[in-house]
Enzyme design. Structure first.
Site, mmCIF file in Angstrom:
data_model
loop_
_atom_site.group_PDB
_atom_site.id
_atom_site.type_symbol
_atom_site.label_atom_id
_atom_site.label_comp_id
_atom_site.label_asym_id
_atom_site.label_seq_id
_atom_site.Cartn_x
_atom_site.Cartn_y
_atom_site.Cartn_z
ATOM 1 N N ASP A 188 73.792 91.757 100.798
ATOM 2 C CA ASP A 188 72.491 91.110 100.663
ATOM 3 C C ASP A 188 71.755 91.651 99.442
ATOM 4 O O ASP A 188 72.007 92.781 99.010
ATOM 5 C CB ASP A 188 71.652 91.348 101.924
ATOM 6 C CG ASP A 188 72.224 90.630 103.136
ATOM 7 O OD1 ASP A 188 72.784 89.539 102.958
ATOM 8 O OD2 ASP A 188 72.121 91.176 104.253
ATOM 9 N N TYR A 238 79.108 101.731 106.146
ATOM 10 C CA TYR A 238 77.734 101.606 105.662
ATOM 11 C C TYR A 238 76.896 102.809 106.090
ATOM 12 O O TYR A 238 77.133 103.389 107.154
ATOM 13 C CB TYR A 238 77.054 100.357 106.248
ATOM 14 C CG TYR A 238 77.697 99.050 105.900
ATOM 15 C CD1 TYR A 238 77.303 98.333 104.777
ATOM 16 C CD2 TYR A 238 78.700 98.501 106.706
ATOM 17 C CE1 TYR A 238 77.890 97.106 104.463
ATOM 18 C CE2 TYR A 238 79.293 97.284 106.400
ATOM 19 C CZ TYR A 238 78.883 96.599 105.281
ATOM 20 O OH TYR A 238 79.464 95.394 104.968
ATOM 21 N N ASP A 298 65.810 92.278 108.041
ATOM 22 C CA ASP A 298 65.812 93.329 107.029
ATOM 23 C C ASP A 298 64.515 93.264 106.237
ATOM 24 O O ASP A 298 63.575 92.557 106.622
ATOM 25 C CB ASP A 298 67.055 93.249 106.132
ATOM 26 C CG ASP A 298 67.099 91.984 105.280
ATOM 27 O OD1 ASP A 298 66.111 91.216 105.254
ATOM 28 O OD2 ASP A 298 68.135 91.742 104.626
ATOM 29 N N ARG A 300 72.375 93.855 109.802
ATOM 30 C CA ARG A 300 71.015 93.408 110.104
ATOM 31 C C ARG A 300 70.877 93.025 111.575
ATOM 32 O O ARG A 300 69.865 93.299 112.212
ATOM 33 C CB ARG A 300 70.638 92.204 109.231
ATOM 34 C CG ARG A 300 70.437 92.543 107.781
ATOM 35 C CD ARG A 300 70.060 91.323 106.986
ATOM 36 N NE ARG A 300 71.174 90.406 106.794
ATOM 37 C CZ ARG A 300 71.108 89.091 106.954
ATOM 38 N NH1 ARG A 300 69.989 88.533 107.345
ATOM 39 N NH2 ARG A 300 72.153 88.333 106.723
#
Length: 234
Positions: free
Chosen positions: A52, A80, A94, A186
């Protein structure tokens, strides 16, 4: 593989190269692809897994004939690190959209946080967010979401191999997640907040690994451009 540690001094982007890029915040994955395409002077360029715009980290770019091998990297597990902020909810899950709801998080305990993590570890089902590139009747969901339209999305099975809470500094919860492809971090943030009853959104996200490839070995876009420009001038 073109990376920080590679010795590829004469890349052939048309024949095919794989480039490791450390994507900065504020640019789309497609934006990175466009810059690589321009400076490598090659038409066929693709990436192995979208990040993103607000996220940073490892983006694997394939050029030329290597684009046929993108699936090899797409299918690899992802790693992540990031931060959830408790007590706030956003439509995109987010920081890309504004906070629309706030709840008290002061009574949340460490035990409750670890229990929520356990429920989101292993094979789970998650509903893709409306703010995503998935299509509904030919239209991207995020375009519908921006118009205030919400459609039903079927849940998907993903596997969270590891979900580590690295630090708790309420309202912030720092994490490390290792997961299968197609996982929306997210959505994990949103589900995490729902389990705690106070809401949460993904404040920060960085992809640190794709399979065996790590972001520490990736080039910044500027480094790639400088290196390629140097090669062209020699």
């Amino acid at each position: 593989m073109i990376s920080r540690t590679s010795n590829n001094i004469s890349p052939d982007f048309t024949a095919g190269e794989v480039v490791m890029i450390d994507k900065p915040a504020g640019i789309t994955s497609f934006g990175v692809v466009s810059r690589i395409r321009k400076h490598a002077n090659v038409k066929k360029v693709g990436h192995a897994g979208t990040l993103d715009p607000v996220a940073t980290g490892l983006l694997i770019i394939c050029t030329g004939k290597k684009t046929k091998e993108i699936y090899k990297y797409q299918d690899d597990h992802k790693e992540y690190t990031g931060v959830f902020e408790l007590g706030k909810v956003t439509p995109s899950y987010d920081s890309e959209t504004e906070v629309t709801e706030e709840k008290d998080f002061s009574a949340i305990t460490d035990t409750e946080i670890y229990n929520a993590r356990e429920k989101l570890t292993g094979e789970i089902e998650q509903v893709p967010p409306m703010y995503s590139a998935l299509k509904h009747k030919g239209k991207a969901l995020y375009k519908l979401a921006r118009k205030g339209v919400e459609v039903e999305r079927a849940p998907r099975k993903v596997t969270i191999h590891e979900f580590e809470i690295s630090k708790i500094e309420l309202p912030f919860v720092h994490f490390l997640i290792k997961c299968t492809k197609g996982t929306y971090i997210r959505t994990i943030a949103n589900d995490f907040g729902e389990l705690l009853g106070c809401g949460a959104y993904l404040k920060e996200l960085r992809r640190t690994a794709i399979g065996v490839y790590r972001v520490e070995d990736a080039l910044l876009i500027e480094e790639f451009i400088e290196r390629h420009s140097t090669l062209e001038s020699n």
